[in-house]
Design an enzyme around this catalytic site. Structure first.
Site, short mmCIF file in Angstrom:
data_model
loop_
_atom_site.label_atom_id
_atom_site.label_comp_id
_atom_site.label_asym_id
_atom_site.label_seq_id
_atom_site.Cartn_x
_atom_site.Cartn_y
_atom_site.Cartn_z
N ASP A 390 0.84 -1.20 0.00
CA ASP A 390 0.00 0.00 0.00
C ASP A 390 0.87 1.25 0.00
O ASP A 390 2.05 1.22 0.38
CB ASP A 390 -0.90 -0.02 1.24
CG ASP A 390 -2.19 0.76 1.05
OD1 ASP A 390 -2.28 1.53 0.07
OD2 ASP A 390 -3.10 0.59 1.87
N GLU A 393 3.27 4.83 -3.95
CA GLU A 393 3.53 5.79 -5.04
C GLU A 393 4.96 6.36 -5.01
O GLU A 393 5.49 6.60 -6.10
CB GLU A 393 2.51 6.93 -4.98
CG GLU A 393 1.09 6.51 -5.22
CD GLU A 393 0.43 5.97 -3.95
OE1 GLU A 393 -0.62 5.32 -4.08
OE2 GLU A 393 0.96 6.20 -2.86
N ASP A 460 -7.84 4.53 -3.71
CA ASP A 460 -8.89 4.95 -2.77
C ASP A 460 -9.94 5.78 -3.51
O ASP A 460 -9.90 7.02 -3.51
CB ASP A 460 -8.28 5.75 -1.62
CG ASP A 460 -7.35 4.90 -0.77
OD1 ASP A 460 -7.34 3.67 -0.96
OD2 ASP A 460 -6.63 5.45 0.07
#
Length: 690
Positions: A390, A393, A460
């Protein structure tokens, strides 16, 4: 001002053959064109020298030679079906050999300056770089990773080349003109797909690097592209099953209770997820014994139930973690040009306010090894084999790439490669342990992520029908970006009231869509939502959490997915061997049908199954475009329809429109098994609070 000036028609270029390719020098600018795989070439341009290696997606140059001719008017390189003409003043034109048709051509921004390639000095040998190509009024452009703009054809858009939550940069374009282009630079920038030209921009880098391919259709382009950047491993069979997740299971007992209930009900489930803050502090990479007293016993029980445990592993490191100082002192954290290595504000245990945390440097092999050693000691040793990467990025806020320093270079030049190298660290760690079944679920990706066992999900996103529709288009572009393992948070991530009629219909429709996606996964932060702190947990998010009527449809959808799995695994084999996606835009299989280039709300699963999700609240029918050529059989009614037409079909709440090609048998029509018992939560009353 520009570092290179020319007058039109002033032929000053000099050509020479180098290592099977062609090099052109014009003053200080060096331009090299090389054959790079079947029907493909790599183009690089820089000042005085060209760089090898780096953080690009292309590995070593494949074997092969090209036909090269140099004349007074320029030069020509031919590699299979692709030809590149270089004019005397250094402009490139890409051509399909068999027809002579122009596929793509560089174009000047102005008759004098700047040219097609522009380098503007930013200091210390770095430049703001622009690469221009000609625009074509009828061209359609696809790929570029995953974005939430709601468009499939991206012609006319400006796309930031930067990694953000739900915005995934994979700089590979598929053109309706028959070419694919990889911008082989992880630099932060943008691509402008305008009506008066296409322009790729790197805010700060040292050279231009791009790769062009052609073929008989979009499928050839993907095969060539994944051949150059790497193909996905073979997906393990278990990974094609259902994945259960919520934000978040707070304790070992809570997670096991959910797993036991799935088992008691006889519902298919392959994976259950232990989400974030199962640790004490960010960067601990281990279970907090207060809430997870015996994770080894938990893993053993789940294994007996046929369920794998996936754990969330974040790349962020809190100053409160025991790993912070060792990583800081060894230079394993991303550096900063403007002070300490601080990249985000985040909550952590033991403090009331958000604190400043850092991210480890995935471009540093030593840092990747350090993370894997922690994971191996605290998770792998317990029997855990599935990883949720998670916030990869990385999720830098309030930091920005401009001030970051990586082992591979300045943030502006290399930041977009972070997620692919993060996944690589886990892949190589698993391989070193002798593992062959490697799956990492990642929130971001870059070119080549697929080769490291990276699955991508759409981040998300909102819990609305509009968001559901956007994910279909996002998934179609991911499919054309070389990543075959893709999924979404079924129901969306942000919100969703399990007691709401709107959300109950949404979750049913999203489950129906999800059952045909490469990966089938439920996740989200449902109402009631908690404050943003280390103890936060979402509302109920199990399949029985949305009322009895929704549960009956979702249960049947779970078994539908089970019946599809043999067919899905055949498509996973095609992804592994040929680079073809599982979820396929219609244009991929039917490039000669003009209508298929405009369909953005349907898809094929493999070559034979056409799916048309319902994305409007209250809709009980929808229009379906049937590709020309085959006959299409409605899997629910058995009605046969001629291809090449639009039809209106029924879509009751318990049914997603789907068709099989030319009556080919698929394991989809058998009746679902009947559960032998009622979920305890439903027996106790709706909405199934746990």
């Amino acid at each position: 001002m520009d570092r290179l000036h020319r007058q039109e028609g002033n032929a000053v270029s000099m050509f020479r053959e180098v290592t099977g390719g062609l090099e052109c020098r014009d003053g200080h600018e060096v331009l090299r064109v090389e054959p790079w795989g079947p029907d493909s070439v790599r183009v690089r341009a820089g000042f005085d020298r060209l760089l090898d290696g780096g953080a690009g997606a292309l590995g070593d140059r494949p074997q092969g030679t090209a036909e090269i001719k140099v004349s007074a008017d320029g030069a020509r390189l031919v590699n299979g079906r692709l030809a590149v003409d270089i004019s005397a003043d250094g402009l490139l034109r890409f051509e399909r050999v068999e027809t002579g048709d122009e596929l793509l051509a560089e174009e000047r921004a102005h008759f004098w300056w700047p040219g097609a390639r522009r380098f503007v000095a930013t200091g210390n040998g770095y430049h703001r770089i622009e690469q221009r190509f000609r625009a074509y009024p009828d061209e359609k452009l696809f790929g570029l990773g995953q974005h939430q703009h709601g468009r499939f054809d991206q012609k006319g858009l400006v796309i930031d080349l930067v990694q953000r939550n739900a915005e995934v940069t994979i700089p590979f374009l598929v053109s309706s003109r028959g070419y694919g282009l990889l911008w082989n630079s992880p630099a932060v920038g943008r691509v402008e797909l305008a009506g008066n030209g296409t322009r790729w921009v790197a805010d700060s880098a040292r050279q231009i690097d791009y790769w062009v391919t052609t073929g008989d259709g979009p499928a050839d382009l993907l095969t060539n592209y994944t051949g150059a950047t790497g193909r996905a491993p073979m997906l393990p069979d278990w990974a094609a099953g259902f994945w259960q997740s919520k934000l978040r299971y707070q304790t070992q007992d809570e997670l096991l209770a959910v797993a036991r209930e799935y088992h008691r009900l006889g519902l298919p489930i392959s994976v259950i997820v232990c989400d974030f803050f199962h640790w004490n502090h960010l960067g601990d990479w281990r279970f907090d014994p207060e809430f997870w007293p015996d994770p080894a016993a938990m893993v053993r029980e789940l294994d007996e139930l046929g369920i794998r445990l996936m754990v969330s592993v974040w790349p962020s490191v809190s100053p409160l973690s025991d790993n912070y100082l060792p990583m800081l002192n060894r230079g394993l954290l991303i550096g900063s040009e403007y002070g300490g290595p601080v990249h985000a504000s985040w909550t952590d245990r033991g403090v009331d306010a958000e604190i400043q945390v850092s991210f480890y440097d995935s471009t540093n092999p030593e840092a990747r090894q350090y993370i894997w050693e922690q994971v191996r000691e605290h998770y792998y040793s317990l029997g855990i084999r599935v990883w949720w990467l998670d916030a990869c990025e990385p999720e830098i806020n309030p930091g920005s790439p401009e001030g970051m320093l990586f082992a591979a270079g300045p943030g502006q030049e290399v930041a977009n490669a972070y997620p692919v190298l993060h996944a690589r660290g886990f892949y190589e760690g698993m391989i070193a342990e002798g593992e062959t079944e490697i799956v990492t679920l990642c929130r971001s990706a870059w070119a080549g992520s697929q080769r490291w066992g990276a699955a991508l999900w759409s981040g998300d996103i909102g819990a609305t029908f509009e968001s559901l529709a956007d994910q279909i288009r996002a998934g179609l572009n991911v499919a054309l970006s070389g990543v075959p393992w893709w999924t979404t948070d079924i129901g969306g991530f942000h919100g969703g009231d399990p007691a709401s009629p709107y959300f109950r219909e949404l979750i049913v429709r999203w489950f129906q869509f999800g059952a045909f996606c490469p990966l089938f996964r439920l996740h989200g932060e449902r109402y009631p939502r908690a404050p943003h702190n280390p103890l936060r947990t979402g509302g109920p998010n199990e399949v029985w959490s949305f009322g009895a009527d929704a549960y009956e449809i979702i249960r049947e959808t779970l078994f539908l997915r089970e019946r599809l799995r043999p067919y899905l695994m055949e498509q996973m084999r095609a992804a592994h061997e040929q680079g073809l996606p599982v979820l396929r835009p219609l244009l991929l299989a039917f490039p000669d049908d003009p209508a298929c280039w405009t369909v953005d709300d349907q898809f094929l699963v493999g070559p034979d199954l056409l799916v048309a999700p319902v994305t409007e609240f209250g809709a009980r029918e929808r229009t379906v475009q049937l590709p020309a050529g085959p006959m299409w059989t409605d899997v629910w009614t058995g009605a046969v329809h001629r291809g090449g037409q639009r039809i209106r079909v029924a879509a009751p709440l318990d049914r997603i429109p789907a068709f099989v090609r030319d009556g080919r048998p698929l394991p989809i029509a058998a009746a679902a098994p009947v559960a032998t018992s009622v979920p305890a939560a439903l027996a106790a009353g709706e909405p199934g609070q746990r």
